[in-house]
Design an enzyme around this catalytic site. Structure first.
Site, short mmCIF file in Angstrom:
data_model
loop_
_atom_site.label_atom_id
_atom_site.label_comp_id
_atom_site.label_asym_id
_atom_site.label_seq_id
_atom_site.Cartn_x
_atom_site.Cartn_y
_atom_site.Cartn_z
N GLU A 135 -24.57 -23.02 19.08
CA GLU A 135 -26.75 -22.04 20.07
C GLU A 135 -26.42 -22.93 21.04
O GLU A 135 -27.29 -22.49 21.35
CB GLU A 135 -26.99 -22.95 17.96
CG GLU A 135 -26.94 -21.39 17.71
CD GLU A 135 -25.59 -22.32 16.18
OE1 GLU A 135 -24.97 -23.05 16.71
OE2 GLU A 135 -25.52 -21.77 15.51
N GLU A 169 -22.07 -21.31 9.80
CA GLU A 169 -23.00 -21.92 8.75
C GLU A 169 -22.46 -21.27 7.28
O GLU A 169 -22.81 -22.23 6.64
CB GLU A 169 -24.26 -21.49 9.25
CG GLU A 169 -25.40 -22.86 10.47
CD GLU A 169 -26.28 -22.28 11.31
OE1 GLU A 169 -26.61 -21.23 12.26
OE2 GLU A 169 -26.94 -22.66 11.35
#
Ligand code: 3H9
Length: 696
Positions: free
Chosen positions: A125, A105
């Protein structure tokens, strides 16, 4: 300790290096250091562009998972990434190793991305019951569209930098000198480019919505019961329907909802449990022996699966069979796996040829004389196994490790056929051995530490999740399965149909119910075991014979087209069978049992109580060293839903006191089967949990 983030300069390029071994996780100090370094670099009039790079083995592999569950401390990662993206000077993320989760990210928030060609990137995730929470769900679809973004977030497995480059997620690939190349690249840049403003991934709205629909299907089938996939879909949808800032806020709320859920706690527990299971006392005391070649005795389903797992890891294998015909079949079993992969386009013909180049077949045990390790995978019969080990003892070099792939048999009874019992251990692979992740490493008393360490080294090399098990009948997994299997049989005889029991287990999150699993494995295995145990079983113990009646008809499950279920025309999913229900009725009538109804809740409470109570006995006898090892065993070998963390984690959440109360109530109906484990009683009395034992 050195600073987790350092700022230096090369000419006019600022270099921000993250140094937080082992994986540069983005803990609070890193986030603060990163934010400060970018601010300082931006304020430095000499600096024209900024490079962010990771020290050591990788670009950050994500948020620091150990911080989850504790109060979040500022600065938060989304703000740090916004800070990077808002920089007025171009920021280049230089990726190597595994840029995962929050790490990827950061890269997505940077203006440009350069990577070593063997790097991997991803958003894993979902494996922690979470969603990307630092802009990943908003930036990635804007760059590459919903189909690829959803695939990356649903599978959670990293993609190669090459694939990411081809999709436009990475601007440049280099083979070496990442920092030098990043500095040179940054030197050429004159303007920023903000990912949040990208729209190319949103351009084809129809394709975008089709991908969302397909993901919904997956979320409701393969990922059924999980919360994170549904939240990911909602966030990706927001990229199409909301401005970036609102979508980001929405993502943040979804992230916190997931973080607060039992599911993420279960999956984070599984993540650490998996790593903890590889840390065993023996491996701490001794180094593994060299492991450069492997022998496998037996080319049946298990032997061939083990061979494939080893070949895939680059380990040369010599397969031994008793005669030429058997060897031919053994080789064919191995080749069949690669042929299937070839047909599906998953491997190339060259790859198949190079892997098979590591394979040798022989009918002569003396061809194993140079092998560093051998795994016997012949019939599950003690006399046959002892015969093999007596032969191995004659030919294997003194430093070789000898292993038996057995699912039940006492290793001491096998190793006593050799003159080197301290070199013999058990390796319980699960079928198909080239796919299933679990490997029970069975450690008999007196085995040398470095032999055990070698077993764990083999597991790592094969990409297996190892669990240390003591040498008790059925080890950890099958011993506990035996108990809850009996519990299911009791419920069936008392009134629940096998189909009701399976439906409850499936709804709990298992991929299939226990009777469907028996049908898949073959009912004859259990039948043989029951016959073998007939003379030694406790006569006071309840004896449910329904499965025997089924086997007596020659119905052994899927392979015969008939078991607890019917499998017409080779079907893989069975249908309920009235004849089986009639057999059950007849058995009940014979024993004078009036059937009663079981609710889904009843079924699962009994099922879990029998599993956890036996697991306590396994712990008490030190067959498993810690509760989390039992969790790993059931998640990776028996289909226990990972989002529940494993049976012991589930029991902690359910309440050990409540579970003990249930067991005591069942005990009034069947005091032989339902004896509360003293360990469970002790824990409840002390107000402790299995997690306390894990920490202890
Ligand atoms: C996230 O990023 C959320 C964001 O979207 C939003 C935030 C707001 N944290 O696996 P290994 C430890 S969620 C803390 O044996 P490998 C690991 O426990 C995160 N610790 O090595 C082990 O410790 P120990 C998304 C971590 O080479 C040691 O590092 N990211 C973390 O086989 C070595 O690990 C992930 O889910 C972490 N993030 O594999 C990535 N990662 O030695 C999770 C590792 O004490 N990590 N540790 O047992 C992995 O997949 C693998 O560790 C990796 C390396 C592939 C990186």
């Amino acid at each position: 300790m050195s600073d987790p983030v350092t700022l230096s300069k090369s000419g006019t390029i600022a270099i921000v290096e993250i140094n937080n071994p082992p994986v540069n996780a983005l803990g609070q100090a890193v986030r603060e250091g990163l934010s400060d370094a970018v601010r300082q670099a931006e304020a430095d009039p000499e600096v024209t562009a900024i490079v962010i790079i990771g020290a050591g083995r990788t670009f950050p592999a994500g948020a620091d998972i150990k911080e989850f569950g504790r109060p979040m401390r500022e600065p938060h990662l989304p703000e740090v990434i916004d800070r990077i993206e808002s920089s007025t000077k171009p920021v280049v993320a230089a990726l190597h190793g595994t840029a995962l989760g929050g790490g990827f990210e950061i890269a997505l928030g940077s203006h440009y991305r350069i990577a070593l060609s063997d790097a991997r990137v991803g958003l894993p995730e979902v494996h922690l019951g979470l969603i990307p929470g630092a802009g990943g769900t908003q930036r990635l679809p804007r760059l590459c569209g919903a189909e690829m973004a959803l695939d990356i977030m649903f599978k959670g497995t990293p993609i190669s930098a090459k694939v990411a480059h081809a999709a436009g997620l990475i601007d440049h690939l280099v083979e070496a000198d990442l920092l030098g190349a990043a500095i040179a690249y940054a030197g050429e840049l004159t303007e920023v480019r903000r990912t949040r403003e990208e729209t190319r991934g949103l351009a084809d709205e129809a394709a975008f919505r089709t991908a969302l629909g397909a993901a919904e299907q997956t979320a409701n089938t393969r990922m059924r019961g999980q919360m994170a996939p549904l939240q990911i879909i909602a966030c990706v949808k927001a990229t199409l329907e909301q401005p970036f800032a609102e979508g980001r806020l929405y993502e943040r709320n979804c992230f916190f909802e997931c973080l607060a859920s039992k599911q993420s706690k279960g999956m984070i527990h599984a993540f650490f449990a998996e790593r903890a299971s590889a840390k065993v006392p023996e491996a701490g005391r001794a180094k593994p022996r060299p492991l450069n070649s492997l022998g496998v005795v037996g080319g049946g389903t298990m032997g061939a699966g083990i061979t494939v797992a080893a070949l895939n890891s680059g380990l040369p294998v010599t397969m031994i069979e008793r005669d030429d015909d058997s060897l031919k079949r053994g080789r064919a079993n191995v080749e069949e796996v690669y042929d299937r992969l070839l047909a599906k386009g998953r491997i190339t013909a060259d790859h198949r040829a190079s892997v098979m180049g590591l394979y040798t077949g022989s009918t002569d045990y003396s061809d194993l004389s140079d092998a560093d390790m051998v795994i016997e995978a012949v019939f599950e019969r003690l006399d046959v196994k002892r015969g093999v080990f007596a032969q191995l003892d004659k030919v294997m070099k003194p430093s070789a490790v000898l292993a038996s792939n057995t699912s039940y048999i006492d290793i001491d009874h096998i190793s006593s056929a050799t003159n080197r019992p301290d070199q013999v251990l058990g390796l319980h692979f699960f079928s198909p051995a080239n796919i299933m992740k679990l490997l029970e490493i069975v450690v008999p008393k007196g085995v040398a530490d470095d032999v055990v360490a070698t077993g764990f080294a083999l597991a790592k090399r094969l990409g297996k999740v190892p669990v240390r098990a003591g040498n008790s009948t059925g080890f950890i997994g099958n011993r506990i399965l035996g108990k809850y299997g009996m519990c299911a049989a009791h419920m069936m005889e008392d009134g629940a149909t096998p189909y009701e029991i399976d439906a409850a287990i499936y709804a709990f999150g298992y991929p299939m119910g226990i009777h469907a699993m028996y049908d898949l494995a073959g009912l004859d295995i259990g039948w043989d075991n029951r016959k073998a145990a007939a003379t030694t079983r406790n006569p006071d113990e309840r004896d449910v014979q329904i499965a025997d009646r089924i086997c007596e008809r020659g119905w052994f499950g899927q392979k015969t087209g008939h078991g607890f279920y019917l499998y017409p025309d080779g079907a893989r999913i069975g249908t309920a069978d009235p004849e089986v229900l009639a057999i059950i009725e007849a058995e009940r009538a014979l024993k004078g049992i009036t059937p009663r109804a079981f609710s889904v809740e009843d079924i699962m409470e009994r099922y879990m109580a029998s599993m956890v109570n036996e697991a306590c006995e396994v712990l008490r006898e030190a067959v498993a060293l810690k509760p989390s090892d039992i969790d790993v065993t059931f998640v990776y070998g028996y289909g226990f839903p990972r989002f529940r963390g494993g049976p012991m984690k589930y029991a902690d959440g359910y309440g050990l006191d409540k579970m003990l109360d249930n067991i005591r109530a069942y005990e009034t109906q069947d005091p032989v089967f339902w004896k509360p484990s003293p360990l469970l009683v002790e824990l409840v009395a002390a107000g402790k949990t299995f997690d306390d034992l894990n920490k202890g």
